[in-house]
Enzyme design. Structure first.
Site, short mmCIF file in Angstrom:
data_model
loop_
_atom_site.label_atom_id
_atom_site.label_comp_id
_atom_site.label_asym_id
_atom_site.label_seq_id
_atom_site.Cartn_x
_atom_site.Cartn_y
_atom_site.Cartn_z
N LYS A 92 0.87 -1.19 0.00
CA LYS A 92 0.00 0.00 0.00
C LYS A 92 0.90 1.22 0.00
CE LYS A 92 -3.91 2.17 0.52
NZ LYS A 92 -3.66 2.83 -0.77
N GLN A 113 7.36 3.76 3.78
CA GLN A 113 5.95 3.40 3.84
C GLN A 113 5.73 2.12 4.65
OE1 GLN A 113 3.83 5.47 1.60
NE2 GLN A 113 2.25 4.79 3.00
N LYS A 116 5.64 3.20 8.25
CA LYS A 116 4.47 4.05 8.48
C LYS A 116 3.20 3.22 8.55
CE LYS A 116 4.49 7.54 5.84
NZ LYS A 116 4.37 8.56 4.81
N LYS A 128 5.19 1.79 -3.16
CA LYS A 128 5.16 3.17 -3.67
C LYS A 128 5.40 3.11 -5.18
CE LYS A 128 4.70 7.46 -2.28
NZ LYS A 128 3.93 8.03 -1.18
N GLY A 167 -2.77 8.38 -4.06
CA GLY A 167 -2.14 9.59 -4.60
C GLY A 167 -0.88 9.96 -3.84
N ASP A 168 -0.18 10.93 -4.36
CA ASP A 168 0.98 11.55 -3.72
C ASP A 168 1.20 12.84 -4.52
OD1 ASP A 168 3.28 10.92 -1.65
OD2 ASP A 168 4.34 11.66 -3.41
N THR A 211 -4.35 13.48 5.56
CA THR A 211 -2.93 13.61 5.88
C THR A 211 -2.68 14.89 6.67
OG1 THR A 211 -2.46 12.43 3.83
CG2 THR A 211 -0.60 13.46 4.94
N ASN A 243 -2.15 19.12 -1.37
CA ASN A 243 -3.14 18.43 -0.54
C ASN A 243 -2.77 18.48 0.95
OD1 ASN A 243 -3.62 15.55 0.85
ND2 ASN A 243 -5.42 16.14 -0.31
N SER A 380 -6.70 5.78 4.00
CA SER A 380 -6.78 4.91 2.82
C SER A 380 -7.13 3.49 3.27
CB SER A 380 -5.44 4.87 2.07
OG SER A 380 -5.33 5.98 1.21
P1 NDP Z 1 0.72 17.93 -3.96
O1 NDP Z 1 1.15 17.57 -5.34
O2 NDP Z 1 -0.71 18.12 -3.67
O3 NDP Z 1 1.52 19.22 -3.48
C1 NDP Z 1 2.91 19.24 -3.44
C2 NDP Z 1 3.35 20.61 -2.98
O4 NDP Z 1 4.75 20.58 -2.73
C3 NDP Z 1 3.14 21.69 -4.03
O5 NDP Z 1 2.90 22.90 -3.37
C4 NDP Z 1 4.47 21.70 -4.76
O6 NDP Z 1 4.77 22.91 -5.42
C5 NDP Z 1 5.42 21.48 -3.61
N1 NDP Z 1 6.66 20.88 -4.12
C6 NDP Z 1 6.80 19.71 -4.79
N2 NDP Z 1 8.07 19.50 -5.11
C7 NDP Z 1 8.75 20.56 -4.65
C8 NDP Z 1 10.10 20.93 -4.69
N3 NDP Z 1 11.04 20.15 -5.26
N4 NDP Z 1 10.46 22.10 -4.08
C9 NDP Z 1 9.51 22.89 -3.47
N5 NDP Z 1 8.20 22.58 -3.43
C10 NDP Z 1 7.83 21.44 -4.00
O7 NDP Z 1 1.35 16.76 -3.02
P2 NDP Z 1 0.91 16.33 -1.56
O8 NDP Z 1 0.47 17.51 -0.77
O9 NDP Z 1 0.03 15.16 -1.68
O10 NDP Z 1 2.31 15.78 -0.98
C11 NDP Z 1 3.23 16.62 -0.28
C12 NDP Z 1 4.15 15.77 0.55
O11 NDP Z 1 3.39 15.00 1.49
C13 NDP Z 1 4.99 14.75 -0.21
O12 NDP Z 1 6.23 14.57 0.43
C14 NDP Z 1 4.17 13.47 -0.08
O13 NDP Z 1 4.97 12.31 -0.26
C15 NDP Z 1 3.69 13.61 1.34
N6 NDP Z 1 2.53 12.81 1.69
C16 NDP Z 1 1.35 12.94 1.02
C17 NDP Z 1 0.26 12.19 1.40
C18 NDP Z 1 -1.07 12.38 0.76
O14 NDP Z 1 -2.04 11.80 1.28
N7 NDP Z 1 -1.23 13.16 -0.29
C19 NDP Z 1 0.35 11.18 2.46
C20 NDP Z 1 1.61 11.19 3.18
C21 NDP Z 1 2.65 11.96 2.76
P3 NDP Z 1 4.86 22.97 -7.03
O15 NDP Z 1 3.43 23.05 -7.47
O16 NDP Z 1 5.64 24.19 -7.33
O17 NDP Z 1 5.54 21.70 -7.48
#
Ligand code: NDP
Length: 448
Positions: A92, A113, A116, A128, A167-168, A211, A243, A380
């Site tokens: 997962k 993961q 976690k 993943k 998603g991620d 999250t 997100n 999830s």
């Molecule tokens: P989103 O795609 O919804 O948002 C990602 C955000 O991070 C955007 O604002 C993006 O900006 C920014 N970002 C991505 N890459 C970079 C970078 N190299 N430098 C600076 N900013 C960056 O993703 P999520 O919110 O889902 O995920 C964010 C984090 O949380 C990740 O590490 C993910 O693995 C983790 N996570 C997510 C979960 C989920 O349920 N969605 C669960 C657990 C962990 P820009 O638009 O400019 O790229």
């Protein structure tokens, strides 16, 4: 630095075998450092090669993803799925679509993961996946064709009792919907093969929020247990604006805290009055716009062009919610200088090892990603349960289960840290607690 010779040898071999996979090796080293007292207490882990097996994925799939852009040109991306560990349940873990995606990043995420998912108390193994595809700037049609092509390969490797992606970064409701549609078409089956689905086709209420909400519940527990404080009245710096960041900000406001920043890879917005959630959602979720648009449309908000400087904004609590290694030693020093009392990771591995060391040395409470952001995958897991029952729970039911799970995640990390002589070190505690359950299952299942 590893002191135990067995772990030194295992890490040496991993470094040789996975040379160049720096994110993966970073994640492995952090876990092995925490596990030293566990390995020393029970020699059977060494005899049974548990650590060697734990750091080697059960399966790693890499594949070509061809698709046609709007001009008719054929494009090719690289897709991945790592099925890391299935000792305690089906694989997962999310799918990430971002140009930086490579084998190292997918392996680090899959490895993390595993721990976690174990911490959530639900029966889920670690996996993943993703692709080096950038959904930014693509039309809906292009995103759909990419998602269909991606699913046309991975559908043969996944399934509701085998591997359940979600998603991620770069994969939200739109992408999950397109992939679900293609899976259903290829298999002629309507099953809970993906989580984060739309509410009209098996998605769970509160999964979108989970999250970010979960990270706040976790931080609240940590502040209360270790400092006798709460989030109420705290100024919070958030990075990211996707997100996790959005729903983290939303829950902070509900808890009486003040989230004052959001960021993306181009810059950050500082909003002294507190983030306007409705405006943020409108710009990010509806218009797919940028943080600069938020700053331009929100009276009083300021915009800075270097996203790393978001951590120079004074705050009580910092919640990095963007991506790996975004908070380095310089950022940690700035946070400490400004009096931060807690850093809680919403993103996966956002703090560099040097930053973590500085924060811990300065007595800052540290909530590691494996525990702090476990609410997403936990919900999830709840979506999978609802799909199996062909039943849906209300938002309040899911949110209350999420809240309970986050309390348990915190408690098991805090108790493990205490039991192994590291009281208050939630990072070590989360690694140990996550490991013990997976390790026990691996021992019981023989050499597989
Ligand atoms: P989103 O795609 O919804 O948002 C990602 C955000 O991070 C955007 O604002 C993006 O900006 C920014 N970002 C991505 N890459 C970079 C970078 N190299 N430098 C600076 N900013 C960056 O993703 P999520 O919110 O889902 O995920 C964010 C984090 O949380 C990740 O590490 C993910 O693995 C983790 N996570 C997510 C979960 C989920 O349920 N969605 C669960 C657990 C962990 P820009 O638009 O400019 O790229």
């Amino acid at each position: 630095m590893l002191k135990n010779t067995y772990l030194q040898e295992v890490y040496g071999e991993a470094s040789r075998r996975s040379a160049g996979e720096k994110e993966f090796l970073q994640a492995v080293l952090e876990v092995l450092e925490s596990l030293e007292p566990v390995i020393e207490r029970d020699p059977s882990y060494e005899k049974l090669g548990i650590i060697e097996r734990l750091i080697e994925p059960e399966r790693f799939i890499q594949f070509r993803v061809p698709w046609v852009d709007d001009s008719g040109k054929v494009r090719v991306n690289r897709g991945y799925r790592v099925q890391f560990n299935s000792a305690i349940g089906p694989y997962k873990g999310g799918l990430r679509f971002h140009p930086s995606v490579n084998a190292s990043i997918i392996k680090f995420l899959g490895f993390e993961q595993t721990f976690k998912n174990s911490l959530t108390t639900l029966p889920m193994g670690g996996g993943k996946g993703g692709a080096d595809f950038d959904p930014k700037g693509k039309s809906d049609g292009e995103v759909m064709r990419f998602c269909q092509s991606f699913m046309s390969e991975i559908f043969r490797h996944i399934g509701p009792d085998t591997d359940v992606p979600a998603g991620d970064i770069g994969v939200g409701g739109r992408e999950v919907g397109f992939m679900f549609g293609q899976y259903k078409r290829l298999k002629n089956e309507f099953t809970g093969v993906l989580t984060g689905k739309g509410l009209s086709f098996g998605g769970s209420l509160a999964r979108t929020e989970a999250t970010g909400y979960g990270a706040c519940y976790f931080t609240e527990e940590m502040l209360s247990h270790l400092k006798g404080e709460s989030l109420k009245g705290k100024r919070v710096v958030i990075s990211g604006s996707g997100n996790v960041a959005t729903y983290c900000a939303e829950k902070l406001l509900q808890l009486g805290a003040l989230p004052v920043t959001v960021s993306d890879s181009s810059g950050y917005a500082y909003d002294e009055k507190g983030i306007d959630i409705a405006l943020l959602k409108q710009i990010k979720e509806v218009e797919r716009g940028r943080v600069s648009d938020y700053a331009a449309r929100r009276p009083g908000a300021k915009y800075g062009e270097n996203c790393r400087e978001v951590f120079t904004v004074p705050c009580d609590v910092a919640m990095p919610c963007a991506t790996q290694n975004e908070l380095d030693e310089t950022s940690a020093e700035a946070l400490i200088k400004n009096g931060v009392i807690a850093v809680s990771e919403g993103a996966n591995m956002p703090c560099t090892p040097g930053a973590v060391e500085k924060l811990l040395a300065a007595g800052v409470l540290f909530g590691p990603a494996k525990a702090a952001n476990a609410g997403g995958v936990a919900t999830s897991g709840l979506e999978m349960s609802q799909n199996s029952q062909r039943y849906s729970w209300s938002f309040e039911e899911v949110d209350s289960k999420l809240h309970d799970i986050m309390k348990k995640v915190y408690r098991s990390a805090a108790e493990a840290a205490e039991e192994y002589g590291m009281a208050g070190n939630i990072l070590a505690g989360a690694n140990i607690a996550g490991f013990l359950k997976v390790g026990a299952a691996m021992k019981a299942q023989g050499i597989v």
